[in-house]
Design an enzyme around this catalytic site. Structure first.
Site, PDB file in Angstrom:
ATOM      1  N   CYS A   1       1.409  85.396  48.944  1.00 30.09           N
ATOM      2  CA  CYS A   1       0.724  84.154  48.507  1.00 30.09           C
ATOM      3  C   CYS A   1       1.732  83.133  48.031  1.00 30.09           C
ATOM      4  O   CYS A   1       1.498  82.427  47.027  1.00 30.09           O
ATOM      5  CB  CYS A   1      -0.296  84.430  47.404  1.00 30.09           C
ATOM      6  SG  CYS A   1      -1.664  85.424  47.936  1.00 30.09           S
TER       7      CYS A   1
ATOM      8  N   HIS B   1       3.263  80.616  43.300  1.00 33.02           N
ATOM      9  CA  HIS B   1       2.142  81.295  43.964  1.00 33.02           C
ATOM     10  C   HIS B   1       1.153  80.201  44.394  1.00 33.02           C
ATOM     11  O   HIS B   1       1.058  79.155  43.733  1.00 33.02           O
ATOM     12  CB  HIS B   1       1.498  82.215  42.921  1.00 33.02           C
ATOM     13  CG  HIS B   1       0.426  83.116  43.428  1.00 33.02           C
ATOM     14  ND1 HIS B   1      -0.855  82.687  43.681  1.00 33.02           N
ATOM     15  CD2 HIS B   1       0.433  84.441  43.702  1.00 33.02           C
ATOM     16  CE1 HIS B   1      -1.595  83.716  44.100  1.00 33.02           C
ATOM     17  NE2 HIS B   1      -0.841  84.791  44.117  1.00 33.02           N
TER      18      HIS B   1
ATOM     19  N   GLN C   1       2.998  86.901  36.003  1.00 33.37           N
ATOM     20  CA  GLN C   1       3.975  87.983  36.188  1.00 33.37           C
ATOM     21  C   GLN C   1       4.856  88.176  34.964  1.00 33.37           C
ATOM     22  O   GLN C   1       5.859  88.890  35.034  1.00 33.37           O
ATOM     23  CB  GLN C   1       4.864  87.691  37.416  1.00 33.37           C
ATOM     24  CG  GLN C   1       4.130  87.619  38.719  1.00 33.37           C
ATOM     25  CD  GLN C   1       3.477  88.953  39.100  1.00 33.37           C
ATOM     26  OE1 GLN C   1       3.847  90.012  38.609  1.00 33.37           O
ATOM     27  NE2 GLN C   1       2.501  88.890  39.988  1.00 33.37           N
TER      28      GLN C   1
ATOM     29  N   ASP D   1       2.579  79.387  34.263  1.00 33.34           N
ATOM     30  CA  ASP D   1       1.810  80.442  34.924  1.00 33.34           C
ATOM     31  C   ASP D   1       2.488  81.764  34.556  1.00 33.34           C
ATOM     32  O   ASP D   1       3.540  82.107  35.080  1.00 33.34           O
ATOM     33  CB  ASP D   1       1.831  80.192  36.442  1.00 33.34           C
ATOM     34  CG  ASP D   1       1.283  81.373  37.235  1.00 33.34           C
ATOM     35  OD1 ASP D   1       0.988  82.423  36.626  1.00 33.34           O
ATOM     36  OD2 ASP D   1       1.183  81.243  38.473  1.00 33.34           O
TER      37      ASP D   1
ATOM     38  N   LYS E   1      -2.927  92.315  35.633  1.00 38.55           N
ATOM     39  CA  LYS E   1      -1.492  92.505  35.886  1.00 38.55           C
ATOM     40  C   LYS E   1      -0.789  93.016  34.637  1.00 38.55           C
ATOM     41  O   LYS E   1       0.437  93.097  34.581  1.00 38.55           O
ATOM     42  CB  LYS E   1      -0.860  91.198  36.356  1.00 38.55           C
ATOM     43  CG  LYS E   1      -1.417  90.745  37.720  1.00 38.55           C
ATOM     44  CD  LYS E   1      -0.703  89.525  38.205  1.00 38.55           C
ATOM     45  CE  LYS E   1      -1.440  88.818  39.323  1.00 38.55           C
ATOM     46  NZ  LYS E   1      -1.340  89.480  40.623  1.00 38.55           N
TER      47      LYS E   1
HETATM   48  N1  PLP Z   1       0.393  83.304  39.720  1.00 42.19           N
HETATM   49  C1  PLP Z   1       1.255  84.287  39.994  1.00 42.19           C
HETATM   50  C2  PLP Z   1       2.707  84.087  39.713  1.00 42.19           C
HETATM   51  C3  PLP Z   1       0.792  85.477  40.553  1.00 42.19           C
HETATM   52  O1  PLP Z   1       1.640  86.460  40.824  1.00 42.19           O
HETATM   53  C4  PLP Z   1      -0.597  85.620  40.809  1.00 42.19           C
HETATM   54  C5  PLP Z   1      -1.112  86.845  41.463  1.00 42.19           C
HETATM   55  O2  PLP Z   1      -0.411  87.543  42.146  1.00 42.19           O
HETATM   56  C6  PLP Z   1      -1.444  84.571  40.472  1.00 42.19           C
HETATM   57  C7  PLP Z   1      -0.923  83.427  39.934  1.00 42.19           C
HETATM   58  C8  PLP Z   1      -2.922  84.680  40.677  1.00 42.19           C
HETATM   59  O3  PLP Z   1      -3.442  85.655  39.811  1.00 42.19           O
HETATM   60  P1  PLP Z   1      -4.957  86.137  39.950  1.00 42.19           P
HETATM   61  O4  PLP Z   1      -5.125  86.557  41.371  1.00 42.19           O
HETATM   62  O5  PLP Z   1      -5.049  87.285  38.969  1.00 42.19           O
HETATM   63  O6  PLP Z   1      -5.821  85.009  39.569  1.00 42.19           O
END
Ligand code: PLP
Length: 406
Positions: free
Chosen positions: A364, A123, A203, A200, A226
């Site tokens: 993203c 992401h 998900q 990270d 999430k």
């Molecule tokens: N990393 C991953 C794999 C994500 O799916 C997301 C959000 O979709 C993020 C980071 C960013 O999360 P946040 O927007 O809650 O900070």
């Protein structure tokens, strides 16, 4: 299935509504999940009965709010099996956690010529902060490539590791394709090379049991929204001895031990990284979301999601014009796809007319889209309240979409 799914669905008030005269089907869970009543109630009870600033009040409300806030930290520690609640830093979410780490880790450990490794699946939140750090410090960013199924090429990863590699930053589960990465193997390889690892987990935490000690990751980031909790709150886990060495991220109240114009000293963990008035209400909402997951059992929630994902995959494979994007052996709760000859945006728009919420676009994650030679996909992402009947509705709506567009 181990639990009564109807009772589970009934806990989510938002799901009772109709969209365009159809019962809502919510398949946009990778973007954000819906919230059970117990999460909504917890936030509301904080504001109706003990809203107060924490840590520095002698009065009853402040003491109650402080105790609840710190109790949540212990609960989060247990949820991911950290070894100390000092290792749990509350942030605004995954993005904020990664930016905190990129700054603080970068200031402490990164020098010109050092290297950081990410993957082609990330992401943007797990790419851009590292790019910014590399620019600031004249360090280098390397990328682990994937095969056509969306699986990481581990031999290429092994080739990238070298004595300048300081950090490997990698998603536990890809939000764009659903690939479940072999993070344990990746961490072990990094550690053999004396490199640190950030996972990270945005998900992952709602879909599989995360045990940071068993993984032995150095840092782990996730977002409450999430995992059935509120927006605006998240967590950065870090091993205590590492966090202790890092520079603070932001200056302000609470993160200091003492301030003078000559010299300021910093507070101990975790407060060193929590400058300013924190988001107490949503921390308590996060605790309620953990309670929800634990009450239902994460294995039960994962079993529902896997059954829905497998069913949807099998049904989609029967439709000639559908191409599933991301066919990794191990996947979690995300089904990205394309319909030959129809733009993803048009598919999303028609599905919405049938009350079905999906996401379209690059999610993203532009680099992985570019790698696969596409601009974006339609993404259905599942949570514990999704059912096979809802998949049947989506399949019927897709047939109608194909008829309409010819
Ligand atoms: N990393 C991953 C794999 C994500 O799916 C997301 C959000 O979709 C993020 C980071 C960013 O999360 P946040 O927007 O809650 O900070």
């Amino acid at each position: 299935m181990g639990i009564n799914q109807q009772q589970l669905i009934a806990q989510f008030p938002i799901l009772k509504q109709q969209i365009n005269k159809y019962p809502l089907v919510y398949f946009d869970n990778a973007a954000t999940t819906q919230k059970p009543q117990m999460v909504i109630d917890r936030i509301s009870s904080y504001y109706t009965s003990f809203n107060s600033n924490i840590h520095r009040g002698v009065h009853k409300l402040s003491q109650k709010a402080t105790a609840a806030y710190e109790q949540t930290r212990i609960h989060v520690k247990d949820f991911i099996n950290a070894s100390s609640s000092k290792e749990i830093i509350f942030t605004k979410g995954t993005t904020d956690s990664i930016n905190l780490l990129a700054f603080s880790f970068g200031e402490t450990f990164i020098k010109e010529g050092d290297e950081i490794i990410v993957t082609e699946l990330e992401h943007h939140s797990n790419i851009v902060p590292w790019q910014m750090l590399c620019e600031r410090k004249k360090a280098k960013l390397h990328v682990i490539p994937v095969n056509d199924k969306g699986e990481l090429l581990l031999d290429k990863y092994a080739d990238l590791l070298n004595k300048r590699t300081r950090l490997v930053a990698i998603a536990h589960v890809s939000n764009a394709l659903g690939t479940l990465n072999p993070v344990k193997e990746i961490i072990d390889l990094a550690h053999q090379n004396k490199s640190l690892v950030l996972i990270d987990g945005a998900q992952a935490v709602a879909h599989l049991k995360v045990d940071v000690q068993e993984l032995d990751c150095d840092f782990y980031a996730f977002s409450s929204h999430k995992m059935y909790g509120p927006m605006g709150i998240g967590v950065l886990y870090g091993k205590k001895d590492l966090l202790e060495q890092l520079q603070p991220y932001q200056g302000g109240g609470e993160m200091i031990e003492s301030v003078s114009f000559e010299k300021t000293t910093y507070n101990e963990l975790p407060f060193k990284f929590e400058a300013g008035t924190p988001n107490v209400a949503d921390v308590l909402g996060l605790e309620a979301s953990i309670e929800f997951i634990q009450k239902e059992g994460i294995e039960n929630l994962a079993a529902i999601e896997n059954e829905v994902l497998n069913y949807a995959t099998a049904e989609f494979q029967k439709i000639d014009r559908i191409q599933i994007v991301g066919t990794a052996q191990n996947k979690a709760s995300v089904l990205s796809f394309l319909i030959d000859g129809i733009h993803p945006y048009d598919v999303g728009t028609i599905l919405n007319q049938f009350g079905i919420a999906v996401r379209t676009g690059n999610h993203c994650a532009e680099p992985i889209m570019k790698r696969l030679g596409i601009r974006g996909t339609i993404r259905a992402s599942f949570a514990c309240y999704n059912t096979k009947e809802e998949i049947d509705r989506m399949v019927r709506a897709i047939h109608k979409t194909i008829e309409m567009f010819g």
